[in-house]
Design a protein around this motif. Structure first.
Motif, short mmCIF file in Angstrom:
data_model
loop_
_atom_site.label_atom_id
_atom_site.label_comp_id
_atom_site.label_asym_id
_atom_site.label_seq_id
_atom_site.Cartn_x
_atom_site.Cartn_y
_atom_site.Cartn_z
N ASP A 167 0.84 -1.19 0.00
CA ASP A 167 0.00 0.00 0.00
C ASP A 167 0.87 1.25 0.00
N VAL A 168 0.51 2.24 -0.81
CA VAL A 168 1.29 3.48 -0.90
C VAL A 168 1.39 4.17 0.46
N ARG A 169 0.36 4.05 1.29
CA ARG A 169 0.41 4.67 2.62
C ARG A 169 1.54 4.09 3.46
N ASP A 170 1.79 2.80 3.32
CA ASP A 170 2.89 2.19 4.06
C ASP A 170 4.23 2.64 3.51
N ILE A 171 4.32 2.75 2.19
CA ILE A 171 5.56 3.24 1.57
C ILE A 171 5.88 4.64 2.08
N ALA A 172 4.89 5.52 2.06
CA ALA A 172 5.12 6.92 2.44
C ALA A 172 5.50 7.04 3.91
N GLU A 173 4.87 6.26 4.77
CA GLU A 173 5.19 6.38 6.19
C GLU A 173 6.59 5.86 6.50
N VAL A 174 6.98 4.76 5.87
CA VAL A 174 8.35 4.27 6.06
C VAL A 174 9.35 5.30 5.53
N ALA A 175 9.06 5.89 4.38
CA ALA A 175 9.95 6.91 3.82
C ALA A 175 10.12 8.07 4.79
N ALA A 176 9.02 8.54 5.38
CA ALA A 176 9.10 9.66 6.33
C ALA A 176 9.91 9.28 7.55
N ILE A 177 9.70 8.08 8.07
CA ILE A 177 10.45 7.62 9.24
C ILE A 177 11.95 7.58 8.94
N GLU A 178 12.29 7.06 7.77
CA GLU A 178 13.71 6.97 7.42
C GLU A 178 14.33 8.34 7.14
N LEU A 179 13.58 9.23 6.51
CA LEU A 179 14.10 10.58 6.28
C LEU A 179 14.40 11.28 7.61
N LEU A 180 13.51 11.17 8.55
CA LEU A 180 13.73 11.82 9.85
C LEU A 180 14.83 11.12 10.65
N ARG A 181 14.92 9.81 10.52
CA ARG A 181 16.00 9.10 11.23
C ARG A 181 17.36 9.58 10.73
N ARG A 182 17.48 9.74 9.42
CA ARG A 182 18.76 10.20 8.87
C ARG A 182 18.97 11.69 9.15
N GLU A 183 17.91 12.48 9.01
CA GLU A 183 18.01 13.91 9.24
C GLU A 183 18.46 14.22 10.66
N ARG A 184 17.98 13.47 11.62
CA ARG A 184 18.22 13.78 13.03
C ARG A 184 19.45 13.09 13.61
N ALA A 185 20.08 12.23 12.83
CA ALA A 185 21.29 11.56 13.32
C ALA A 185 22.44 12.54 13.39
N SER A 186 23.29 12.37 14.39
CA SER A 186 24.42 13.30 14.55
C SER A 186 25.44 13.16 13.43
#
Length: 291
Positions: A167-186
């Protein structure tokens, strides 16, 4: 810092934007027409596309993390190479890239081979990247719902090996989680790949059975006629794309799109909820049709 989204007005990209806005991220979007983008308030826009080098340079200013999504087009690979070279030039080290599952196996399928080339470039250029590899989008079947309803046939030639439709909703949510995980990493995190799949691996006959149950009448699987599939697609898309889709369908039939061990469990843990199922998709379509 800012996350840049490409493909922000498409089916996946728009949902990624909404997921990130809801999480309070600072976003910028590269769009062809800002006046028609209709993105949430607070999302910056830069006019341009992935072949517009000057626009990409403007879009990358002050960006820390890139979501790279580019459409299936003849120059898809060139677009990605330009974007990643310019991102590195701008000092961007964190990327989430939307590829496709089995990109390293379906190498005779043009858009799969192109995405695998981009994956290799991410590795060789040293980006801290998450490569998302979705299976067949169940949302694509909105395009054939009238055929199913009016003729009692599921027309997609997906074979009997099975597809783990996502489902595209699952794709988008995983993408957001990964973007923020990388964005917020030191520091930039190591490269990772995530297969994006649904909870069930379904054959053509199994999909037809789900439609039958939802509609209350028999729906048959239309079979594995990939030549006829290509002919029908030519009514809606260019010849080269119809043939590309035929080659993909032929690999569905010979190889399937089967998850690796642990894929489903990994996604459930990442999302903290069950995955959306094709059964639920079919029932939602059937209920909307009946309303």
């Amino acid at each position: 810092m800012t996350i840049l989204i490409t493909g922000a007005t498409g089916n996946v990209g728009r949902q990624v934007v909404n997921q990130l806005v809801n999480r309070g991220a600072e976003l910028r979007a590269l769009v062809r027409d800002p006046a028609r983008a209709n993105l949430p308030a607070g999302v910056q826009t830069v006019q341009g596309d992935l072949l517009d080098v000057d626009a990409l340079r403007r879009a990358f200013e002050g960006v820390s993390t890139l979501f790279l999504l580019n459409a299936v087009v003849p120059d898809e690979f060139t677009q990605a190479l330009l974007a990643l070279n310019l991102a590195r030039e701008a000092g961007i080290k964190r990327v989430v890239y939307l590829s496709v599952i089995h990109s390293d196996r379906y190498l005779n399928v043009p858009h799969f081979a192109g995405k695998f080339g981009v994956e290799r470039m991410l590795e060789q250029m040293g980006f801290g990247a998450t490569i998302l590899r979705p299976a067949y989008f169940m949302d694509n079947d909105h395009s054939i719902k009238d055929v199913v309803r009016n003729y009692g046939v599921y027309p997609m030639p997906i074979g009997n090996k099975g597809l783990a439709m996502v489902d595209v909703r699952d794709i988008a949510e995983v993408a957001a989680i990964e973007l923020l995980r990388r964005e917020r990493a030191s520091e930039p995190l190591p490269l990772a790949r995530i297969n994006l799949v649904g909870p069930d691996t379904l054959t053509g006959d199994a999909v037809a059975a789900l439609w039958s149950a939802a509609l209350g009448r028999t729906v048959a699987y239309g079979g594995d006629d990939t030549a006829g599939f290509e002919t029908n697609l030519r009514n809606a898309m260019p010849q080269w794309m119809a043939y590309d889709m035929r080659l993909m369908a032929e690999r569905f039939i010979t190889d399937g799109m089967v998850p690796e061990a642990g894929d489903v469990e990994r996604l459930v843990q990442l999302l903290g909820r069950p995955l959306h199922s094709y059964r639920d998709f079919v029932h939602a379509v059937a209920n909307a049709t009946a309303a």
